[in-house]
Write a protein that holds these residues in place. Structure first.
Motif, short mmCIF file in Angstrom:
data_model
loop_
_atom_site.label_atom_id
_atom_site.label_comp_id
_atom_site.label_asym_id
_atom_site.label_seq_id
_atom_site.Cartn_x
_atom_site.Cartn_y
_atom_site.Cartn_z
N GLY A 29 -70.52 40.67 -44.23
CA GLY A 29 -69.83 39.99 -45.32
C GLY A 29 -68.47 40.56 -45.66
O GLY A 29 -67.84 40.13 -46.62
N CYS A 30 -68.03 41.55 -44.88
CA CYS A 30 -66.66 42.06 -45.12
C CYS A 30 -65.68 40.95 -44.70
O CYS A 30 -65.79 40.42 -43.60
CB CYS A 30 -66.43 43.33 -44.32
SG CYS A 30 -64.82 44.08 -44.64
N PRO A 31 -64.73 40.58 -45.56
CA PRO A 31 -63.84 39.48 -45.21
C PRO A 31 -63.02 39.78 -43.95
O PRO A 31 -62.78 40.95 -43.66
CB PRO A 31 -62.91 39.37 -46.43
CG PRO A 31 -63.56 40.15 -47.51
CD PRO A 31 -64.43 41.17 -46.86
N PRO A 32 -62.57 38.75 -43.24
CA PRO A 32 -61.70 38.98 -42.09
C PRO A 32 -60.30 39.41 -42.56
O PRO A 32 -59.93 39.16 -43.71
CB PRO A 32 -61.64 37.60 -41.41
CG PRO A 32 -61.93 36.62 -42.51
CD PRO A 32 -62.85 37.33 -43.46
N GLY A 33 -59.59 40.07 -41.69
CA GLY A 33 -58.20 40.39 -41.98
C GLY A 33 -57.98 41.68 -42.75
O GLY A 33 -56.86 41.98 -43.14
N ILE A 34 -59.05 42.44 -43.00
CA ILE A 34 -58.89 43.74 -43.68
C ILE A 34 -58.46 44.76 -42.62
O ILE A 34 -59.10 44.91 -41.59
CB ILE A 34 -60.23 44.19 -44.30
CG1 ILE A 34 -60.78 43.14 -45.26
CG2 ILE A 34 -60.09 45.57 -44.95
CD1 ILE A 34 -60.18 43.11 -46.62
N ARG A 35 -57.37 45.46 -42.92
CA ARG A 35 -56.83 46.41 -41.93
C ARG A 35 -57.10 47.84 -42.38
O ARG A 35 -56.89 48.18 -43.53
CB ARG A 35 -55.33 46.16 -41.74
CG ARG A 35 -55.08 44.85 -41.01
CD ARG A 35 -53.65 44.38 -41.17
NE ARG A 35 -52.68 45.28 -40.55
CZ ARG A 35 -52.47 45.39 -39.25
NH1 ARG A 35 -53.17 44.66 -38.40
NH2 ARG A 35 -51.57 46.24 -38.78
N PHE A 36 -57.58 48.66 -41.45
CA PHE A 36 -57.84 50.06 -41.78
C PHE A 36 -57.78 50.91 -40.51
O PHE A 36 -57.79 50.38 -39.39
CB PHE A 36 -59.21 50.21 -42.46
CG PHE A 36 -60.39 49.91 -41.56
CD1 PHE A 36 -60.83 48.61 -41.36
CD2 PHE A 36 -61.07 50.94 -40.91
CE1 PHE A 36 -61.91 48.33 -40.53
CE2 PHE A 36 -62.15 50.67 -40.08
CZ PHE A 36 -62.57 49.36 -39.90
N THR A 37 -57.71 52.23 -40.72
CA THR A 37 -57.76 53.14 -39.57
C THR A 37 -58.99 54.02 -39.70
O THR A 37 -59.53 54.21 -40.80
CB THR A 37 -56.52 54.07 -39.53
OG1 THR A 37 -56.55 54.91 -40.67
CG2 THR A 37 -55.22 53.26 -39.51
N THR A 79 -54.97 51.08 -35.67
CA THR A 79 -55.28 50.18 -36.78
C THR A 79 -56.31 49.15 -36.32
O THR A 79 -56.19 48.57 -35.25
CB THR A 79 -54.01 49.46 -37.26
OG1 THR A 79 -52.98 50.42 -37.45
CG2 THR A 79 -54.26 48.72 -38.57
N MET A 80 -57.32 48.96 -37.16
CA MET A 80 -58.36 47.97 -36.86
C MET A 80 -58.25 46.83 -37.86
O MET A 80 -57.92 47.07 -39.03
CB MET A 80 -59.74 48.58 -36.96
CG MET A 80 -59.93 49.72 -36.02
SD MET A 80 -61.60 50.34 -36.11
CE MET A 80 -61.43 51.81 -35.14
N GLY A 84 -64.52 39.51 -39.68
CA GLY A 84 -65.45 38.72 -40.50
C GLY A 84 -66.87 38.77 -39.96
O GLY A 84 -67.79 38.25 -40.59
N THR A 85 -67.05 39.42 -38.83
CA THR A 85 -68.39 39.57 -38.24
C THR A 85 -68.97 40.92 -38.67
O THR A 85 -68.22 41.77 -39.19
CB THR A 85 -68.33 39.48 -36.70
OG1 THR A 85 -67.48 40.53 -36.22
CG2 THR A 85 -67.77 38.13 -36.26
N PRO A 86 -70.26 41.16 -38.49
CA PRO A 86 -70.85 42.41 -38.98
C PRO A 86 -70.15 43.65 -38.42
O PRO A 86 -69.88 43.73 -37.22
CB PRO A 86 -72.30 42.34 -38.50
CG PRO A 86 -72.56 40.90 -38.29
CD PRO A 86 -71.27 40.27 -37.88
N ILE A 87 -69.87 44.58 -39.31
CA ILE A 87 -69.21 45.83 -38.91
C ILE A 87 -70.27 46.92 -38.84
O ILE A 87 -70.90 47.24 -39.84
CB ILE A 87 -68.12 46.22 -39.92
CG1 ILE A 87 -67.06 45.11 -39.97
CG2 ILE A 87 -67.48 47.56 -39.55
CD1 ILE A 87 -66.11 45.23 -41.13
N SER A 88 -70.48 47.42 -37.63
CA SER A 88 -71.48 48.46 -37.44
C SER A 88 -70.77 49.80 -37.28
O SER A 88 -69.85 49.92 -36.48
CB SER A 88 -72.33 48.14 -36.21
OG SER A 88 -73.37 49.06 -36.10
#
Ligand SMILES: Cc1cc2nc3c(=O)[nH]c(=O)nc-3n(C[C@H](O)[C@H](O)[C@H](O)COP(=O)(O)O)c2cc1C
Length: 365
Positions: A29-37, A79-80, A84-88
Protein backbone atom coordinates in the motif's frame (compact mmCIF):
# COMPACT_ATOMS: atom_id res chain seq x y z
CA UNK A 1 0.62 -17.43 14.91
CA UNK A 2 -1.55 -14.91 13.09
CA UNK A 3 -1.76 -11.11 13.56
CA UNK A 4 1.56 -10.07 12.11
CA UNK A 5 0.09 -7.18 10.11
CA UNK A 6 -0.92 -3.64 11.05
CA UNK A 7 -2.28 -0.62 9.17
CA UNK A 8 -5.07 -0.31 6.62
CA UNK A 9 -3.67 1.45 3.55
CA UNK A 10 -0.03 1.66 4.65
CA UNK A 11 -0.05 -1.98 5.63
CA UNK A 12 2.98 -3.54 7.29
CA UNK A 13 3.59 -7.25 7.80
CA UNK A 14 6.70 -8.31 9.67
CA UNK A 15 8.17 -11.81 9.57
CA UNK A 16 11.08 -13.73 11.06
CA UNK A 17 12.63 -14.68 14.36
CA UNK A 18 15.72 -13.67 16.28
CA UNK A 19 17.54 -16.89 15.46
CA UNK A 20 16.45 -17.55 11.87
CA UNK A 21 18.69 -16.59 8.96
CA UNK A 22 16.91 -13.26 8.44
CA UNK A 23 13.85 -11.21 9.28
CA UNK A 24 12.02 -8.46 7.50
CA UNK A 25 8.81 -6.77 6.51
CA UNK A 26 6.48 -6.37 3.56
CA UNK A 27 4.91 -2.93 3.16
CA UNK A 28 1.78 -3.19 1.05
CA UNK A 29 0.00 0.00 0.00
CA UNK A 30 2.96 2.36 -0.20
CA UNK A 31 2.00 4.84 -2.95
CA UNK A 32 3.96 4.80 -6.23
CA UNK A 33 6.48 7.52 -6.93
CA UNK A 34 8.02 7.77 -3.44
CA UNK A 35 11.76 8.30 -3.82
CA UNK A 36 14.30 7.20 -1.22
CA UNK A 37 17.80 5.84 -0.79
CA UNK A 38 19.01 2.88 1.23
CA UNK A 39 21.16 5.28 3.28
CA UNK A 40 18.01 7.07 4.44
CA UNK A 41 16.50 3.78 5.68
CA UNK A 42 19.82 2.71 7.17
CA UNK A 43 20.23 5.90 9.21
CA UNK A 44 17.17 4.93 11.29
CA UNK A 45 18.28 1.28 11.54
CA UNK A 46 21.61 2.45 12.94
CA UNK A 47 19.89 4.26 15.80
CA UNK A 48 18.20 1.02 16.95
CA UNK A 49 21.00 -1.44 16.31
CA UNK A 50 22.87 -3.03 19.22
CA UNK A 51 26.43 -2.24 20.29
CA UNK A 52 26.19 1.55 19.93
CA UNK A 53 27.36 2.29 23.50
CA UNK A 54 28.13 0.50 26.77
CA UNK A 55 24.56 1.19 27.87
CA UNK A 56 23.00 -1.16 25.31
CA UNK A 57 23.50 -4.85 24.49
CA UNK A 58 26.89 -5.78 23.05
CA UNK A 59 25.38 -8.11 20.47
CA UNK A 60 26.82 -7.27 17.06
CA UNK A 61 24.16 -6.90 14.39
CA UNK A 62 24.84 -4.59 11.46
CA UNK A 63 21.16 -4.54 10.54
CA UNK A 64 21.85 -3.86 6.87
CA UNK A 65 18.55 -3.56 4.97
CA UNK A 66 18.06 -5.07 1.51
CA UNK A 67 15.07 -3.95 -0.57
CA UNK A 68 13.88 -6.99 -2.51
CA UNK A 69 10.82 -5.69 -4.36
CA UNK A 70 8.46 -2.82 -5.09
CA UNK A 71 11.03 -0.31 -6.32
CA UNK A 72 12.90 0.71 -9.46
CA UNK A 73 16.51 1.83 -9.15
CA UNK A 74 17.41 5.17 -10.75
CA UNK A 75 20.30 5.56 -13.14
CA UNK A 76 22.29 7.13 -10.27
CA UNK A 77 22.39 3.62 -8.74
CA UNK A 78 21.24 4.78 -5.29
CA UNK A 79 17.81 6.39 -5.53
CA UNK A 80 14.83 4.04 -5.52
CA UNK A 81 11.31 4.90 -6.66
CA UNK A 82 8.39 2.91 -5.33
CA UNK A 83 6.17 1.32 -7.98
CA UNK A 84 3.06 0.84 -5.83
CA UNK A 85 3.66 -2.91 -5.53
CA UNK A 86 4.57 -4.62 -2.22
CA UNK A 87 7.92 -3.50 -0.86
CA UNK A 88 9.79 -6.33 0.79
CA UNK A 89 12.74 -5.49 3.03
CA UNK A 90 15.13 -8.05 4.50
CA UNK A 91 17.64 -7.84 7.35
CA UNK A 92 20.09 -10.71 7.88
CA UNK A 93 20.58 -12.10 11.40
CA UNK A 94 24.33 -12.21 11.78
CA UNK A 95 24.88 -12.69 15.54
CA UNK A 96 22.76 -15.62 16.66
CA UNK A 97 24.35 -17.51 19.54
CA UNK A 98 21.97 -20.30 20.44
CA UNK A 99 24.35 -21.56 23.13
CA UNK A 100 23.62 -18.45 25.18
CA UNK A 101 20.06 -19.69 25.54
CA UNK A 102 20.50 -23.49 25.73
CA UNK A 103 19.99 -23.68 29.52
CA UNK A 104 16.61 -22.02 29.45
CA UNK A 105 15.04 -24.26 26.76
CA UNK A 106 12.70 -25.80 29.33
CA UNK A 107 12.71 -23.07 31.99
CA UNK A 108 10.38 -20.11 31.96
CA UNK A 109 12.33 -16.87 32.36
CA UNK A 110 10.39 -14.50 34.66
CA UNK A 111 9.16 -11.42 32.81
CA UNK A 112 9.61 -13.03 29.40
CA UNK A 113 6.96 -14.43 27.06
CA UNK A 114 8.19 -18.04 27.58
CA UNK A 115 5.38 -19.33 29.79
CA UNK A 116 2.62 -17.47 27.92
CA UNK A 117 3.80 -18.74 24.51
CA UNK A 118 3.94 -22.33 25.78
CA UNK A 119 0.45 -22.07 27.28
CA UNK A 120 -0.93 -20.66 24.04
CA UNK A 121 0.91 -22.52 21.27
CA UNK A 122 2.26 -25.64 22.99
CA UNK A 123 5.60 -24.91 21.33
CA UNK A 124 8.05 -22.05 21.64
CA UNK A 125 11.28 -21.03 20.00
CA UNK A 126 13.52 -20.72 23.05
CA UNK A 127 16.48 -19.46 21.00
CA UNK A 128 16.43 -15.83 22.04
CA UNK A 129 12.66 -15.77 22.45
CA UNK A 130 11.88 -16.40 18.76
CA UNK A 131 9.08 -14.14 17.62
CA UNK A 132 8.75 -12.50 21.04
CA UNK A 133 12.31 -11.17 20.77
CA UNK A 134 12.64 -7.44 20.13
CA UNK A 135 14.86 -8.38 17.20
CA UNK A 136 11.57 -8.25 15.27
CA UNK A 137 11.45 -4.50 15.83
CA UNK A 138 14.31 -3.99 13.34
CA UNK A 139 11.74 -4.66 10.60
CA UNK A 140 9.38 -2.06 12.09
CA UNK A 141 12.11 0.56 11.96
CA UNK A 142 12.69 -0.20 8.26
CA UNK A 143 8.94 0.19 7.59
CA UNK A 144 8.87 3.38 9.67
CA UNK A 145 11.69 4.88 7.60
CA UNK A 146 9.57 4.35 4.49
CA UNK A 147 6.49 5.73 6.23
CA UNK A 148 8.33 9.00 6.83
CA UNK A 149 8.83 9.36 3.08
CA UNK A 150 5.06 9.11 2.58
CA UNK A 151 4.50 12.06 4.95
CA UNK A 152 5.53 15.34 3.31
CA UNK A 153 7.25 17.70 5.76
CA UNK A 154 6.37 15.73 8.91
CA UNK A 155 9.08 15.24 11.56
CA UNK A 156 8.84 12.38 14.06
CA UNK A 157 11.37 12.40 16.91
CA UNK A 158 11.69 10.54 20.20
CA UNK A 159 13.51 11.41 23.40
CA UNK A 160 14.01 9.60 26.70
CA UNK A 161 12.52 11.64 29.53
CA UNK A 162 13.07 9.27 32.46
CA UNK A 163 15.33 6.36 33.41
CA UNK A 164 14.45 4.79 36.74
CA UNK A 165 13.55 7.62 39.10
CA UNK A 166 15.73 10.15 37.26
CA UNK A 167 13.51 12.50 35.21
CA UNK A 168 14.84 15.15 32.86
CA UNK A 169 14.27 18.85 33.55
CA UNK A 170 11.84 19.78 30.77
CA UNK A 171 13.03 23.39 30.93
CA UNK A 172 16.36 22.13 29.51
CA UNK A 173 14.70 20.37 26.53
CA UNK A 174 16.88 20.78 23.43
CA UNK A 175 16.20 18.49 20.46
CA UNK A 176 19.76 19.03 19.22
CA UNK A 177 20.99 17.10 22.27
CA UNK A 178 19.35 13.78 21.40
CA UNK A 179 22.04 12.92 18.86
CA UNK A 180 24.85 14.03 21.19
CA UNK A 181 24.52 11.33 23.87
CA UNK A 182 23.83 7.56 23.98
CA UNK A 183 20.39 8.01 25.61
CA UNK A 184 18.44 10.15 23.11
CA UNK A 185 18.32 12.56 26.08
CA UNK A 186 17.17 16.14 25.34
CA UNK A 187 18.54 17.47 28.68
CA UNK A 188 22.36 17.75 28.61
CA UNK A 189 22.48 18.09 32.42
CA UNK A 190 20.81 14.70 32.92
CA UNK A 191 23.32 12.80 30.75
CA UNK A 192 26.10 12.40 33.38
CA UNK A 193 23.47 11.42 35.97
CA UNK A 194 22.12 8.66 33.72
CA UNK A 195 25.67 7.56 32.84
CA UNK A 196 26.62 7.01 36.48
CA UNK A 197 23.30 5.46 37.32
CA UNK A 198 23.28 3.01 34.40
CA UNK A 199 26.93 2.07 34.92
CA UNK A 200 25.93 0.91 38.40
CA UNK A 201 22.92 -1.01 37.07
CA UNK A 202 24.99 -2.61 34.29
CA UNK A 203 27.84 -3.67 36.58
CA UNK A 204 25.35 -5.22 39.01
CA UNK A 205 23.86 -7.25 36.09
CA UNK A 206 20.53 -5.59 36.81
CA UNK A 207 18.17 -3.49 34.66
CA UNK A 208 15.82 -0.52 34.85
CA UNK A 209 12.81 0.96 33.03
CA UNK A 210 12.38 4.20 31.09
CA UNK A 211 9.87 6.65 29.63
CA UNK A 212 10.10 7.80 26.02
CA UNK A 213 8.29 10.75 24.47
CA UNK A 214 7.52 10.80 20.74
CA UNK A 215 6.67 14.11 19.11
CA UNK A 216 5.37 14.44 15.54
CA UNK A 217 5.51 17.97 14.11
CA UNK A 218 3.98 19.51 10.98
CA UNK A 219 1.23 16.90 10.97
CA UNK A 220 -1.60 18.42 8.95
CA UNK A 221 -4.90 19.04 10.73
CA UNK A 222 -7.58 16.54 9.75
CA UNK A 223 -5.87 13.15 9.99
CA UNK A 224 -7.71 10.46 11.93
CA UNK A 225 -11.33 9.48 12.12
CA UNK A 226 -14.00 8.97 14.73
CA UNK A 227 -14.96 6.59 16.38
CA UNK A 228 -13.07 3.35 16.01
CA UNK A 229 -10.18 4.74 14.00
CA UNK A 230 -9.07 7.57 16.19
CA UNK A 231 -5.52 8.58 15.39
CA UNK A 232 -4.66 8.58 19.11
CA UNK A 233 -6.15 5.10 19.37
CA UNK A 234 -3.97 3.76 16.55
CA UNK A 235 -0.84 5.49 17.85
CA UNK A 236 -1.47 4.05 21.32
CA UNK A 237 -2.09 0.59 19.90
CA UNK A 238 1.11 0.58 17.85
CA UNK A 239 3.22 1.92 20.73
CA UNK A 240 1.72 -0.67 23.06
CA UNK A 241 2.66 -3.39 20.52
CA UNK A 242 6.36 -2.72 21.13
CA UNK A 243 8.07 -5.29 23.36
CA UNK A 244 8.23 -4.40 27.05
CA UNK A 245 5.87 -1.39 26.76
CA UNK A 246 3.55 -1.22 29.76
CA UNK A 247 2.00 2.23 29.48
CA UNK A 248 1.05 4.76 26.80
CA UNK A 249 -0.14 8.35 27.16
CA UNK A 250 -1.28 11.00 24.69
CA UNK A 251 -0.68 14.66 25.56
CA UNK A 252 -0.94 15.19 29.32
CA UNK A 253 -2.11 11.58 29.64
CA UNK A 254 -2.52 10.45 33.24
CA UNK A 255 -1.59 13.95 34.47
CA UNK A 256 -4.90 15.18 32.99
CA UNK A 257 -6.64 13.64 35.98
CA UNK A 258 -5.06 16.35 38.15
CA UNK A 259 -6.15 19.26 35.93
CA UNK A 260 -9.31 21.35 36.11
CA UNK A 261 -11.36 22.07 33.00
CA UNK A 262 -9.92 25.59 32.91
CA UNK A 263 -6.39 24.27 33.00
CA UNK A 264 -6.85 21.41 30.57
CA UNK A 265 -8.86 22.63 27.57
CA UNK A 266 -6.54 24.20 24.99
CA UNK A 267 -7.87 27.71 24.26
CA UNK A 268 -7.90 29.08 20.71
CA UNK A 269 -7.36 32.43 18.99
CA UNK A 270 -6.85 33.48 15.40
CA UNK A 271 -3.13 33.88 14.72
CA UNK A 272 -1.59 36.85 12.92
CA UNK A 273 -1.17 34.64 9.86
CA UNK A 274 -4.94 34.12 9.71
CA UNK A 275 -4.59 30.52 10.91
CA UNK A 276 -6.15 29.12 14.11
CA UNK A 277 -3.75 29.20 17.04
CA UNK A 278 -3.89 26.95 20.13
CA UNK A 279 -2.63 28.60 23.31
CA UNK A 280 -1.48 25.31 24.87
CA UNK A 281 -1.25 21.62 23.93
CA UNK A 282 -2.60 19.51 26.78
CA UNK A 283 -4.46 17.36 24.23
CA UNK A 284 -1.25 16.24 22.51
CA UNK A 285 -2.40 17.49 19.10
CA UNK A 286 -5.53 15.35 18.94
CA UNK A 287 -9.21 16.16 19.48
CA UNK A 288 -11.99 13.73 18.69
CA UNK A 289 -9.42 11.32 17.29
CA UNK A 290 -8.42 13.86 14.64
CA UNK A 291 -5.17 15.83 14.37
CA UNK A 292 -5.48 19.56 15.06
CA UNK A 293 -2.24 20.66 13.41
CA UNK A 294 -0.51 20.97 16.79
CA UNK A 295 2.45 18.69 17.54
CA UNK A 296 1.28 15.17 18.32
CA UNK A 297 2.74 14.07 21.65
CA UNK A 298 2.74 10.45 22.80
CA UNK A 299 4.64 8.92 25.69
CA UNK A 300 5.33 5.29 26.54
CA UNK A 301 6.80 3.48 29.54
CA UNK A 302 9.15 0.54 29.02
CA UNK A 303 9.64 -2.01 31.76
CA UNK A 304 13.11 -3.06 32.96
CA UNK A 305 14.86 -5.76 30.95
CA UNK A 306 13.74 -9.11 32.35
CA UNK A 307 17.05 -10.87 31.64
CA UNK A 308 19.21 -10.10 34.67
CA UNK A 309 22.13 -11.87 36.32
CA UNK A 310 20.41 -12.33 39.70
CA UNK A 311 18.76 -15.72 40.16
CA UNK A 312 14.96 -15.52 40.13
CA UNK A 313 12.36 -18.11 41.08
CA UNK A 314 10.39 -19.81 38.33
CA UNK A 315 9.14 -23.17 37.10
CA UNK A 316 10.04 -25.41 34.14
CA UNK A 317 7.79 -26.98 31.51
CA UNK A 318 7.64 -30.23 33.57
CA UNK A 319 6.23 -28.39 36.57
CA UNK A 320 9.38 -28.27 38.72
CA UNK A 321 10.38 -25.25 40.77
CA UNK A 322 13.65 -23.90 39.38
CA UNK A 323 15.90 -20.86 39.77
CA UNK A 324 16.69 -18.94 36.60
CA UNK A 325 19.66 -16.68 35.98
CA UNK A 326 19.74 -15.25 32.47
CA UNK A 327 23.22 -15.22 31.02
CA UNK A 328 24.00 -13.71 27.63
CA UNK A 329 24.21 -10.14 26.40
CA UNK A 330 21.33 -7.87 27.32
CA UNK A 331 20.40 -4.21 27.44
CA UNK A 332 20.51 -2.79 31.00
CA UNK A 333 17.72 -0.44 29.88
CA UNK A 334 15.79 -1.55 26.79
CA UNK A 335 14.01 1.81 26.85
CA UNK A 336 17.03 3.38 25.11
CA UNK A 337 16.73 1.28 21.95
CA UNK A 338 12.94 1.56 22.12
CA UNK A 339 13.14 5.26 21.17
CA UNK A 340 13.71 4.74 17.41
CA UNK A 341 11.10 1.96 17.46
CA UNK A 342 8.54 4.35 18.98
CA UNK A 343 9.30 6.88 16.26
CA UNK A 344 8.81 4.20 13.61
CA UNK A 345 5.44 3.11 14.99
CA UNK A 346 4.14 6.69 15.16
CA UNK A 347 5.40 7.33 11.60
CA UNK A 348 3.56 4.21 10.36
CA UNK A 349 0.32 5.27 12.09
CA UNK A 350 0.57 8.74 10.56
CA UNK A 351 1.37 7.44 7.05
CA UNK A 352 -1.60 5.09 7.24
CA UNK A 353 -3.96 7.86 8.36
CA UNK A 354 -2.54 10.28 5.79
CA UNK A 355 -3.44 7.87 3.00
CA UNK A 356 -6.81 7.01 4.57
CA UNK A 357 -7.66 10.71 4.85
CA UNK A 358 -6.94 11.21 1.16
CA UNK A 359 -9.11 8.23 0.31
CA UNK A 360 -11.93 9.38 2.57
CA UNK A 361 -12.02 13.12 1.88
CA UNK A 362 -10.23 13.33 -1.47
CA UNK A 363 -8.15 16.14 0.01
CA UNK A 364 -4.42 16.59 -0.32
CA UNK A 365 -3.52 18.31 2.97
C1 LIG B 1 14.80 -2.78 21.84
C2 LIG B 1 14.40 -3.85 22.82
C3 LIG B 1 15.35 -4.79 23.20
C4 LIG B 1 15.02 -5.77 24.13
N1 LIG B 1 16.00 -6.64 24.55
C5 LIG B 1 15.74 -7.45 25.61
C6 LIG B 1 16.79 -8.19 26.20
O1 LIG B 1 17.96 -8.15 25.78
N2 LIG B 1 16.46 -8.99 27.27
C7 LIG B 1 15.19 -9.03 27.80
O2 LIG B 1 14.95 -9.68 28.80
N3 LIG B 1 14.18 -8.33 27.23
C8 LIG B 1 14.43 -7.54 26.16
N4 LIG B 1 13.41 -6.81 25.63
C9 LIG B 1 12.04 -6.98 26.12
C10 LIG B 1 11.43 -8.32 25.72
O3 LIG B 1 11.44 -8.47 24.31
C11 LIG B 1 10.00 -8.43 26.25
O4 LIG B 1 9.94 -7.98 27.57
C12 LIG B 1 9.49 -9.86 26.22
O5 LIG B 1 9.39 -10.31 24.91
C13 LIG B 1 8.11 -10.03 26.89
O6 LIG B 1 7.16 -9.23 26.26
P1 LIG B 1 6.40 -8.04 27.02
O7 LIG B 1 7.38 -7.41 27.95
O8 LIG B 1 5.99 -7.12 25.91
O9 LIG B 1 5.26 -8.65 27.75
C14 LIG B 1 13.70 -5.83 24.67
C15 LIG B 1 12.74 -4.90 24.26
C16 LIG B 1 13.09 -3.89 23.36
C17 LIG B 1 12.07 -2.87 22.98
Amino acid sequence: MSHNTFGHLFRVTTWGESHGPALGCVVDGCPPGIRFTLDEIQSYMDKRKPGQSRFVTQRREDDIVKVLSGVMLDEDGVTMTTTGTPISMLIDNTDQRSKDYGEIAKRYRPGHADYAYDVKYGIRDYRGGGRSSARETAARVAAGALARKVLPGVTVRAALTQIGKHRINRANWDWAQINENPFFCPDAEMVPVWEDYLDGIRKAGSSIGAVIEVVAENVPAGLGAPIYSKLDQDIASLLMSINAVKGVEIGDGFQSAELSGEENADEMRMGNDGQPLFLSNHAGGLLGGISTGQPIVARFAVKPTSSILTERQSIDSSGNNVDVRTKGRHDPCVGIRAAPIGEAMVACALADHYLRDRGQTGRQR
